[in-house]
Enzyme design. Sequence first.
Site, PDB file in Angstrom:
ATOM      1  N   SER A   1       0.816  -1.221   0.000  1.00 18.18           N
ATOM      2  CA  SER A   1       0.000   0.000   0.000  1.00 18.18           C
ATOM      3  C   SER A   1       0.848   1.268   0.000  1.00 18.18           C
ATOM      4  CB  SER A   1      -0.932  -0.003   1.216  1.00 18.18           C
ATOM      5  OG  SER A   1      -0.178  -0.102   2.422  1.00 18.18           O
TER       6      SER A   1
ATOM      7  N   ASP B   1      -2.759   7.269  10.183  1.00 23.24           N
ATOM      8  CA  ASP B   1      -2.789   5.918  10.760  1.00 23.24           C
ATOM      9  C   ASP B   1      -1.428   5.443  11.250  1.00 23.24           C
ATOM     10  OD1 ASP B   1      -1.444   5.489   8.427  1.00 23.24           O
ATOM     11  OD2 ASP B   1      -2.950   4.171   7.518  1.00 23.24           O
TER      12      ASP B   1
ATOM     13  N   HIS C   1       0.910   5.160   6.793  1.00 23.43           N
ATOM     14  CA  HIS C   1       0.921   5.806   5.483  1.00 23.43           C
ATOM     15  C   HIS C   1       1.278   7.288   5.613  1.00 23.43           C
ATOM     16  CE1 HIS C   1      -1.719   2.235   4.906  1.00 23.43           C
ATOM     17  NE2 HIS C   1      -0.949   2.118   3.832  1.00 23.43           N
TER      18      HIS C   1
END
Length: 781
Positions: free
Chosen positions: A94, A264, A267
């Site tokens: 991600s 978070d 990221h």
Amino acid sequence: MAVLAYNLGKREINQYFSIKNAKLLAAAAVVLLTVFHAASRHYGSSDTCDWLLSSGRFLGDNVWQPYGCMLHKYKSTEAKFCLREKRIAFVGDSRIRQLFYSFIKMMNPEVKEVGNKHENIPFVDGDSTVNFLWYAEVNNSLKEQLMLWTEGSASKPHVIIIGAATWSIKLHNGKSEALFQYKANLTAIADTLEKLAEHSEVYWVLQDPVYEDVLSESRKMITNEQINLYNEAAVSTLNTSKKKVKFLEASRQAAMETISQSVDGLHLPESTRDVGAMVLMNSMCNKILKPIDGSCCQSAPPLSVLQKLAAAVLLVSVVCFVLLGFSSHRKSRPAPDVESGEEKKHPAAVGQLNPKGPLLAIGKMSLIMLYFYLCDRADIFMKEQKFYTHSAFFIPLIYIFVLGVFYSENSKETKLLNREQTDEWKGWMQLVILIYHISGASAFIPVYMHVRVLVAAYLFQTGYGHFSFFWLKGDFGLYRVCQVLFRLNFLVVVLCLVMDRPYQFYYFVPLVTFWFAVIYATMALWPQILQKQANGSAFWNLALLLKLLGLLLFIGFFAYSQELFEGIFSVWPLSKLFELQGSIHEWWFRWKLDRFAVVNGMLFAFIYLLLQKYQLLSEGKGEPLFSNKISNCLLFVSVVSFMTYSIWASGCKNKSECNEMHPYISVILAFILIRNIPGYARSLYSSFFAWFGKISLELFICQYHIWLAADTKGILVLIPGNPTLNIIVSTFIFVCVAHEISQITNDLAQVAIPKESGPLLKRLLGAGVFLVLVLTLSQKD
């Protein structure tokens, strides 16, 4: 008593630190710094791509500065042009997906992050393809994909950006066995990555830190300690490849300063992701597009034909300089004046000059040009980008004005705009412009508008000075014209040859040269009106005013006829002199911006000389310029005008709109009145500012390459890692070089421009042939 102590102290200092000694110290510093940087490049890392990818720092919010080179901010059109017909693959988890989105947004800012989280995401823009491939771990699936590319069964990307680790940490709860398996899997794909790197660019993205305080429970095992272990494993395993897979570490360094802004904890904020994407774009595209403000990943440009010829001439000059020896340098020049530090003018005629003098001057100029080339063309010294802050502009500004006031002295003359005062005026304006350029203050519109007034004031002085000379002396001889043109253009012509830049690039010199030609034509053409002719005759004064009015109408006509203006200056050879990057638009913009300043200077000079002739001014020491009532009135109006302009400039929001108003709004006259109406102000001047004023033209031109860098887009770095010390050292060398060039220009002007008509015409013919040859060769280049 204090004045006596000050003068004695000044004399004592100048006995040990003369201008000559300062230049010797600057020359020694240049040699040492050149050797240091050349050795660092030879024995250390000399690849600016490595610097770009590996390290840097934030200059301010979201402004990333790579170590030792400049980062170009790519526009959408540039990114698309660079990446045309290319296939790019982002491979990973991600975090790599975030980097992928930041990258493609540089090509198309309208892209939305709407792809499925754990799936591949394609992106096509024209003939460019950028794909994200979901591989959260370094495992057999990833190895198989890489093998497909190496075996040719799938279209191999031109660029591969790959990285993964956090899922391995998460799925195995941070166990040491997972790290061993990660190393083994990396070893298994290392050879494959090496094969891919033979024909493609391969980047391994080192893992960014995490913000452990806000990580969710399912991610608590992803600690910065674990991240560091996995990064060390990647570097130690992949660094052994012969093609050396490139490591993207800069985004990791940027993240260390901004990870606390993460929502978070895993990221990165978008601004930090953009740093990594911009670094990648610079690494891929700088060598293709070669942006002047993107020095990373660029090698020194190849020499043009003109540069090779110039190098040959300069090399011969240096050899002559060495053979003649330092001992014979200017034997006829007397010792420097202890009080001022300047060399005294020699009373001997030009014909008695030592013939070795010109050769020595050219030899020194050649060595100076070598320094220019090393600073801004050769891959020796580092460069950094500018970043504007209010403190970076205003603190040095306050400092130099304190110095200027400290060095206040009584002026020899008390006339309005006497020589000492105009030198002072040029000096402080030039210092402000230098600070403006190095601090990047053009980004702040109020400062930009005030500096526009300073440039207009230079042109005002051009009109004032040359009009006064022609009006009073009536000397329209060829010798005078050639002297002025030589002093204005000598340095720029040499730089055009050595630095491979067009004449218009040094825009101020073409501008001043053009306006000098206009002033000369206005005053010399029929009817030729001079002060001695106009004495006692209002008719001739009126005729001159009509002449100036005609010039004003002529300027206005061209200002509103852009097509005609560009048509005239697009004709060869004018086009070669006034075009920049194949367009005449820059010359049109510069000319139009201050189109009335020179005429204002001429008109002011005429009115002043008329008032002086009829004894309507009081220019004695300590006397106000007019009667007390008129003086106070004019001072009040001038101060209000100044304040009104500053308020208006502070409210400017759009450069182009304010530039349209600039030619019609001027506070130059207000400044002159404030500076000259009070008798005490007219009786003083700053010797500090006046000293810089005498070399203001050289300072303005030299800054392009040996103080700033990348043709003024960046800052030259002589002392890495210490910006303050770097500015001090580079400024000292820069000022010494500018002063020496000023002396060389003056010396060569005496030799190159003879007073006798015959030799002068022959040299003009030679200069014409040289100019045609240069323009022809530059056209072929």
